[in-house]
Design a protein around this motif. Structure first.
Motif, PDB file in Angstrom:
ATOM      1  N   LEU A 125       0.815  -1.276   0.101  1.00 11.14           N
ATOM      2  CA  LEU A 125      -0.146   0.038  -0.074  1.00 11.14           C
ATOM      3  C   LEU A 125       0.912   1.256   0.031  1.00 11.14           C
ATOM      4  O   LEU A 125       0.579   2.201  -0.830  1.00 11.14           O
ATOM      5  CB  LEU A 125      -1.064  -0.048   1.258  1.00 11.14           C
ATOM      6  CG  LEU A 125      -2.115  -0.920   1.159  1.00 11.14           C
ATOM      7  CD1 LEU A 125      -2.787  -1.251   2.395  1.00 11.14           C
ATOM      8  CD2 LEU A 125      -2.960  -0.595   0.335  1.00 11.14           C
ATOM      9  N   TYR A 129       0.597   0.254  -4.495  1.00  7.12           N
ATOM     10  CA  TYR A 129      -0.546  -0.659  -5.015  1.00  7.12           C
ATOM     11  C   TYR A 129      -1.941  -0.039  -4.123  1.00  7.12           C
ATOM     12  O   TYR A 129      -2.052   0.628  -3.289  1.00  7.12           O
ATOM     13  CB  TYR A 129      -0.475  -1.944  -4.055  1.00  7.12           C
ATOM     14  CG  TYR A 129       0.471  -2.778  -4.705  1.00  7.12           C
ATOM     15  CD1 TYR A 129       0.128  -4.092  -5.320  1.00  7.12           C
ATOM     16  CD2 TYR A 129       1.928  -2.655  -5.030  1.00  7.12           C
ATOM     17  CE1 TYR A 129       1.166  -5.088  -5.903  1.00  7.12           C
ATOM     18  CE2 TYR A 129       2.833  -3.530  -5.497  1.00  7.12           C
ATOM     19  CZ  TYR A 129       2.241  -4.713  -5.649  1.00  7.12           C
ATOM     20  OH  TYR A 129       3.080  -5.504  -6.409  1.00  7.12           O
ATOM     21  N   ASP A 130      -3.041  -0.108  -5.035  1.00  9.39           N
ATOM     22  CA  ASP A 130      -4.274   0.278  -4.410  1.00  9.39           C
ATOM     23  C   ASP A 130      -4.829  -0.796  -3.875  1.00  9.39           C
ATOM     24  O   ASP A 130      -4.312  -2.007  -3.826  1.00  9.39           O
ATOM     25  CB  ASP A 130      -5.200   0.990  -5.689  1.00  9.39           C
ATOM     26  CG  ASP A 130      -5.644  -0.169  -6.383  1.00  9.39           C
ATOM     27  OD1 ASP A 130      -5.729  -1.397  -6.236  1.00  9.39           O
ATOM     28  OD2 ASP A 130      -6.106   0.037  -7.784  1.00  9.39           O
ATOM     29  N   THR A 150      -4.077  -1.206   6.650  1.00  5.57           N
ATOM     30  CA  THR A 150      -3.822   0.233   6.309  1.00  5.57           C
ATOM     31  C   THR A 150      -3.639   1.123   7.556  1.00  5.57           C
ATOM     32  O   THR A 150      -4.519   1.895   7.899  1.00  5.57           O
ATOM     33  CB  THR A 150      -5.040   0.776   5.500  1.00  5.57           C
ATOM     34  OG1 THR A 150      -6.010   0.691   6.128  1.00  5.57           O
ATOM     35  CG2 THR A 150      -5.132   0.152   4.121  1.00  5.57           C
TER      36      THR A 150
END
Length: 164
Positions: A125, A129-130, A150
């Motif tokens: 992340l 990267y999404d 996250t």
């Protein structure tokens, strides 16, 4: 993470280094890593086919140079060339989770195979990267599972606060 990987390489060798690298930089679950078969890994295509993941779903995981190089070095000295498993154990089976956990316990009180999966998701992340790409790579069927990874660092939060 790099210090941990280097210690594993120096003290344990290329097999354990390859396992640690796959967990940290491909995001596989420990069971997925240990169940990999030789035909599941394509170093040329930089792909790993994870066929026995959670829920028996198949996914393709894309790998970078760190994983490719670690696996390539391990394959040069891989024992039991007749075993279908990338990481063969005894009696024709693959290495066990217990064996891998003992390796981790010998080198760290805080780093576990799942810690490396968490590292992969957070690192991916942070590297751009999404959330959907990370979910796909990690084999999460529900994006909310990926969202648990996250948790930005304090430094990242302070940087963002300064942008306000």
């Amino acid at each position: 993470m790099e210090r941990f990987r280097q210690e594993i390489l120096e003290q344990n060798g290329t097999r354990d280094y390859a396992i640690v690298t796959i967990l940290a930089y491909a995001g596989l679950r420990i069971s997925e890593c240990l169940q990999l078969r030789m035909e599941d890994v394509s170093l040329k295509a930089k792909e790993i086919a994870v066929r026995r993941g959670k829920g028996d779903k198949m996914r393709v995981v894309f790998i970078g140079d760190k994983v490719v190089n670690a696996v390539r070095e391990y394959l040069k000295e891989r024992p039991d060339p007749d075993s279908p498993y990338l990481f063969p154990g005894r009696n024709g089976e693959h290495l066990s989770r217990g064996q891998v956990n003992r390796i981790f316990n010998a080198h760290s009180d805080s780093i576990t195979p799942h810690t490396l999966r968490h590292f992969f998701c957070s690192n991916a992340l942070e590297s751009g990267y999404d959330i959907n790409e990370v979910a796909n790579q990690a084999g999460h069927s529900n994006i909310h599972t990926t969202l648990l990874y996250t948790n930005p660092t304090r430094e990242k939060m302070k940087e963002k606060a300064n942008r306000l």
